[in-house]
Structures are given as structure tokens and as C-alpha cells.
Design a protein around this motif. Structure first.
Motif, PDB file in Angstrom:
ATOM      1  N   ALA A   1      82.784  40.196 139.293  1.00  0.00           N
ATOM      2  CA  ALA A   1      83.271  41.392 139.171  1.00  0.00           C
ATOM      3  C   ALA A   1      82.851  42.339 140.040  1.00  0.00           C
ATOM      4  N   GLU A   2      83.268  43.624 140.153  1.00  0.00           N
ATOM      5  CA  GLU A   2      82.854  44.748 140.819  1.00  0.00           C
ATOM      6  C   GLU A   2      82.338  45.662 139.937  1.00  0.00           C
ATOM      7  N   TYR A   3      83.113  45.628 138.980  1.00  0.00           N
ATOM      8  CA  TYR A   3      82.887  47.084 137.794  1.00  0.00           C
ATOM      9  C   TYR A   3      82.382  48.367 138.576  1.00  0.00           C
ATOM     10  N   ASN A   4      83.542  48.748 139.015  1.00  0.00           N
ATOM     11  CA  ASN A   4      83.640  49.995 140.089  1.00  0.00           C
ATOM     12  C   ASN A   4      84.660  50.936 139.398  1.00  0.00           C
ATOM     13  N   PRO A   5      84.409  51.740 138.293  1.00  0.00           N
ATOM     14  CA  PRO A   5      83.419  51.582 137.611  1.00  0.00           C
ATOM     15  C   PRO A   5      83.813  50.769 136.230  1.00  0.00           C
ATOM     16  N   PHE A   6      82.719  50.390 135.563  1.00  0.00           N
ATOM     17  CA  PHE A   6      82.667  49.488 134.232  1.00  0.00           C
ATOM     18  C   PHE A   6      83.690  50.215 133.228  1.00  0.00           C
ATOM     19  N   HIS A   7      84.886  49.525 132.629  1.00  0.00           N
ATOM     20  CA  HIS A   7      85.812  50.156 131.870  1.00  0.00           C
ATOM     21  C   HIS A   7      85.969  49.299 130.754  1.00  0.00           C
ATOM     22  N   LYS A   8      86.804  49.764 129.956  1.00  0.00           N
ATOM     23  CA  LYS A   8      87.217  49.138 128.500  1.00  0.00           C
ATOM     24  C   LYS A   8      87.906  47.677 128.726  1.00  0.00           C
TER      25      LYS A   8
ATOM     26  N   GLY B   1      77.238  44.591 144.991  1.00  0.00           N
ATOM     27  CA  GLY B   1      76.236  45.493 145.229  1.00  0.00           C
ATOM     28  C   GLY B   1      76.712  46.722 145.296  1.00  0.00           C
ATOM     29  N   ASP B   2      76.021  47.671 146.366  1.00  0.00           N
ATOM     30  CA  ASP B   2      76.610  49.037 146.375  1.00  0.00           C
ATOM     31  C   ASP B   2      77.594  49.157 147.291  1.00  0.00           C
ATOM     32  N   PHE B   3      78.405  48.151 147.851  1.00  0.00           N
ATOM     33  CA  PHE B   3      79.409  48.310 148.600  1.00  0.00           C
ATOM     34  C   PHE B   3      80.635  47.081 148.306  1.00  0.00           C
ATOM     35  N   THR B   4      81.877  47.462 148.024  1.00  0.00           N
ATOM     36  CA  THR B   4      82.823  46.760 147.505  1.00  0.00           C
ATOM     37  C   THR B   4      83.702  46.088 148.230  1.00  0.00           C
ATOM     38  N   GLN B   5      84.636  45.097 147.638  1.00  0.00           N
ATOM     39  CA  GLN B   5      85.633  44.312 148.359  1.00  0.00           C
ATOM     40  C   GLN B   5      86.525  45.201 149.132  1.00  0.00           C
ATOM     41  N   ARG B   6      86.928  46.039 148.627  1.00  0.00           N
ATOM     42  CA  ARG B   6      88.037  47.160 148.988  1.00  0.00           C
ATOM     43  C   ARG B   6      87.684  48.169 150.083  1.00  0.00           C
TER      44      ARG B   6
ATOM     45  N   LEU C   1      79.198  54.157 141.441  1.00  0.00           N
ATOM     46  CA  LEU C   1      78.026  54.380 140.780  1.00  0.00           C
ATOM     47  C   LEU C   1      76.955  52.987 141.592  1.00  0.00           C
ATOM     48  N   ASP C   2      75.622  53.249 141.696  1.00  0.00           N
ATOM     49  CA  ASP C   2      74.837  52.211 142.289  1.00  0.00           C
ATOM     50  C   ASP C   2      74.820  50.965 141.587  1.00  0.00           C
ATOM     51  N   LYS C   3      74.403  49.741 142.095  1.00  0.00           N
ATOM     52  CA  LYS C   3      74.491  48.594 141.575  1.00  0.00           C
ATOM     53  C   LYS C   3      73.647  48.208 140.309  1.00  0.00           C
ATOM     54  N   TYR C   4      72.443  49.102 140.208  1.00  0.00           N
ATOM     55  CA  TYR C   4      71.740  48.897 138.756  1.00  0.00           C
ATOM     56  C   TYR C   4      72.372  49.655 137.769  1.00  0.00           C
TER      57      TYR C   4
ATOM     58  N   LEU D   1      73.105  38.224 131.932  1.00  0.00           N
ATOM     59  CA  LEU D   1      72.692  38.340 133.336  1.00  0.00           C
ATOM     60  C   LEU D   1      73.553  38.745 134.422  1.00  0.00           C
ATOM     61  N   VAL D   2      73.190  39.804 135.314  1.00  0.00           N
ATOM     62  CA  VAL D   2      74.141  40.177 136.432  1.00  0.00           C
ATOM     63  C   VAL D   2      73.076  39.767 137.518  1.00  0.00           C
ATOM     64  N   LEU D   3      73.800  39.112 138.465  1.00  0.00           N
ATOM     65  CA  LEU D   3      73.511  38.836 139.686  1.00  0.00           C
ATOM     66  C   LEU D   3      73.972  39.502 140.905  1.00  0.00           C
ATOM     67  N   GLU D   4      73.310  39.805 141.945  1.00  0.00           N
ATOM     68  CA  GLU D   4      74.128  40.446 143.048  1.00  0.00           C
ATOM     69  C   GLU D   4      74.873  39.618 143.919  1.00  0.00           C
TER      70      GLU D   4
END
Length: 416
Positions: free
Chosen positions: A8-15, A39-44, A50-53, A66-69
């Protein structure tokens, strides 16, 4: 122990993301859900809103364990490299049973069969020649590929160009190439289409989940958090409010000055050493450099039928972060070497973390200070790219919102 992975990217996390985690756990009867997240930069080809943390904490609040980068070299790449890199992380853990992903198709067998079709076609030089020719005629890469497959049915051609289907096919292809025991499982994408820019009238229902594109657009246009709140899981609201009170959002526009500097510094030698940049595109960047005003306008200037806005932006990100074609090719030739770097985990995930430590085929890196002895020179360079990317992101965030800088080595992992 049953473990399901999500990419995932969760950019941002939604329903819609919350729904996927719950559905994945339900369908696979998973004890644990692991997310491999950009992480802080995405596939698009843009910085995350928002930052990765912060995004990782939201995932934990909505059911992830668990979330891995995902290493930035893969996170900012085309679908093939994004999928190959992410699958390499999940497969390398040695504990994942399923890979669950959303698609417009919702048909796991069809997605898997399409991956085999693609693997067979990619062995044919004529197929690759047809793709190049189709792109020269003005087709985007997905459309050029669909046409090169000689699909007679228009519905099938459309199926091959839908964004989540594209990634799903690449996930299955990567699983096959790595001879992974992980089983794919797709869930029908719910709600708004991937590229939908408008918020639905009633985003609370499953059928009208907002797209991440629409949420980003609303927030960056300054309409206020209240306009998107109904599209976001209630568990994430406190995280949002804390973040927005202490700092704020970033977009590619905030990196306009930095990328202009990089473009000017590299202009004399050209840009073809960077990932995804051909000699022709390098010449195009140089030709249009005097017309540069900001990141978004420059990508719109470069945007043509055969060069999407997303690819143009991704190429700028490669230049900004010094992600080279040589390193990308080396990663592919060695089947996407990787490591598992946690961004956040739950207290109840202790048995999962122990299982990873006992079964992983790749280094597990809970502490950056202890990472070096566990890595090869190649993966050491990859990790340094991740750290540098986060520091660039942090620098722009701190300058914009006048907050203290946090070095990656000093980060405390969120544990809930």
C-alpha cells in the motif's frame, strides 16, 4: 500462525483501506496483517501528503499489526518495479501466507492468468517492439501494452489499463518469478475510481468510499479537514488532528525550488543516468528548462500522449532523490534484493516479530544503528537512499512549518 500481506501507499489512509484490511483478515482467517508501505515518496512521483510514520500509525489504528517500509528505489518506480520490490519484502519475511490486494476486476484467477500471459509475451522480441511502436504513436505504456497483446475485445483492453488491475497483475507476476509460496487474493475495489477527483456526496457507505486522489485534492486546495473527515476512519481522526495542529501537509509544489536546483545542476550532462529517463526525455527536460516555474506546471508542460503526468513527476523524483537507472537495473537482475525495516507495530505482534526473526531470508532492521553488519554493499546503498529521501522530506516539512528536524537515526518507532 496465518499471516496476510498487503502492499500500500495510504496516501492518505481512508475508509477503503480500512475495509481492505478487515476483508483481508476475514477472507484469509489471518492472525496477523503485515503492510509493506511506501515511505515519504510515492509511486505516482510525488511526496506523500503525510510522513510515513504518521501513515503507519493510522494503519495500526485500523487493524494492521506491522508496517514495513518499501525501499524508496521501489516505491518511486513503475508498476513492475514497485510490485517486484514489495513482493520481495513480503516473500523475504518467510512467514507470509497470502498477498491480498484490491482490483477493479475482483477475480483472482483472471489476474493470475493475466500475469502468466504477460510473462509469456515478455519473452517475445516482437511484443516489445510493438509496445515501443505503440508508444511512438502516442499511447501511454498501459494502452501500448494492451494493444501489443492483440486483444480483440474492447472490454479486455480496458481491463489491462485499469490502475489496480495493472498492479495486481504485476504482483502475481512477481510471485511467479520469485517462486514464492505466497498465495494471491484480490478483493473487488469498492467506491470511487482510483483517479476520481471529486468527493462523493455520501462517503460513509461502502459503495461510495472516496478515492485517495479526491481526498488529497480537497485537502491541498485548502477546503479544510472537515470536508474530508467523513471519508476517513474515525480511529484516525485524533492522529490527523494532532498532526495538523503540530505541522501540516506536503505536496510536490513544496519541492519546486529543490528540483529546479537539481535540474539546473545536472543540465550540462543530461539526465539519462536517472531511472526511467531516456535520452529523448532527457533532451526534452533540457529543452523546456527555461520555462520552469514550479513542479506541477513543469510536469503539465512535459505531459503528452506518450508521457503521462505521473511518469514525468516520477522522473523528477528520481532526479531529486538521485535514483539511477544503473541501480534499478542491478536490482531487477538480482531479483529485487531487500530488507525489512519496520515503521510501526502493535504490542500484540510480538509472536509475529519473533517468527520473522527466526524465518526471514532478508535482514530485519528494527534499529538503523545496528543495520550495517547485516547488509550487503548493494542493500546498504538502498538503505542510505531511504534515509536520504526521508531527510529531504523532513527538511522541506520543517522549513515550511517551522518545526524541529528529526534525524532518521533518532526516530522512536510507534508501538500501539
Amino acid at each position: 500462525m496465518k499471516v496476510t500481506g498487503i502492499i500500500a501507499e495510504y496516501n492518505p489512509f481512508h475508509k477503503g483501506h480500512e475495509y481492505q484490511i478487515k476483508k483481508a483478515r476475514e477472507l484469509t482467517d489471518a492472525d496477523y496483517v503485515i503492510v509493506v508501505m511506501s515511505g515519504d515518496f510515492t509511486q505516482r512521483g510525488a511526496p506523500a501528503l503525510l510522513d510515513k510514520y504518521t501513515r503507519a500509525r493510522m494503519a495500526l489504528a485500523c487493524g494492521a499489526d506491522l508496517v514495513l517500509e518499501l525501499p524508496v528505489r521501489y516505491a518511486c518506480a513503475s508498476a513492475e518495479f514497485f510490485a517486484g520490490g514489495a513482493v520481495s519484502v513480503l516473500d523475504g519475511l518467510g512467514v507470509v501466507d497470502y498477498l491480498c490486494f484490491g482490483s477493479e476486476s475482483g477475480d483472482t484467477k483472471k489476474i493470475a492468468a493475466s500475469a502468466h500471459t504477460l510473462l509469456s509475451a515478455e519473452k517475445d522480441d516482437e511484443y516489445r517492439r510493438r509496445i515501443r511502436q505503440n508508444q511512438k504513436e502516442g499511447l501511454s505504456y498501459p494502452a501500448a501494452r494492451a494493444k501489443a497483446l492483440n486483444l480483440s475485445d474492447e472490454t479486455d483492453a480496458q481491463y489491462w489499463t485499469l490502475p489496480n488491475n495493472i498492479l495486481g497483475i504485476e504482483y502475481c507476476k512477481a510471485l511467479t518469478l520469485s517462486q514464492s509460496k505466497i498465495r494471491p487474493l484480490t478483493i473487488l475495489r469498492q467506491g470511487s475510481a482510483y483517479h476520481e477527483e471529486n468527493l462523493p456526496a455520501a462517503p460513509c457507505s461502502q459503495e461510495s468510499f472516496s478515492s485517495a486522489t479526491a481526498i488529497r485534492k480537497a485537502l491541498l486546495e485548502g477546503t479544510g479537514f472537515h470536508t474530508v473527515k467523513a471519508s476517513l476512519p474515525e480511529q484516525t481522526w485524533p492522529i490527523w488532528e494532532t498532526h495538523l495542529n503540530q505541522q501540516g501537509l506536503l505536496s510536490e509544489q513544496d519541492f519546486s525550488l529543490l528540483i529546479h536546483y537539481r535540474l539546473l545542476m545536472e543540465a550540462q550532462n543530461g539526465y539519462q543516468k536517472y531511472a526511467d529517463i531516456t535520452p529523448d526525455l532527457s533532451d526534452k527536460l533540457k529543452k523546456n528548462l527555461n520555462n520552469y516555474t514550479d513542479w506541477k506546471s513543469f510536469c503539465q508542460l512535459l505531459n503528452t500522449k506518450d508521457l503521462t503526468y505521473a511518469r514525468a513527476s516520477r522522473c523528477l523524483t528520481h532526479i531529486l532523490l538521485n535514483l539511477t537507472q544503473e541501480n534499478q537495473d542491478a536490482g531487477k537482475s538480482t531479483r529485487f534484493p531487500s530488507y525489512a525495516r519496520p515503521l510501526a507495530f502493535t504490542k500484540k505482534a510480538t509472536p509475529l516479530l519473533n517468527a520473522i526473526k527466526n524465518n526471514a531470508k532478508i535482514p530485519y532492521l528494527p534499529k538503523l544503528s545496528a543495520a550495517s553488519p547485516l547488509l550487503t554493499p548493494f542493500t546498504t546503498q538502498m538503505l542510505q537512499e531511504d534515509i536520504q529521501a526521508s531527510h529531504i522530506y523532513q527538511t522541506v516539512l520543517c522549513q515550511k512549518y517551522h518545526i524541529p528536524f528529526t534525524n532518521e537515526y533518532q526516530r522512536q518507532l510507534p508501538v500501539t
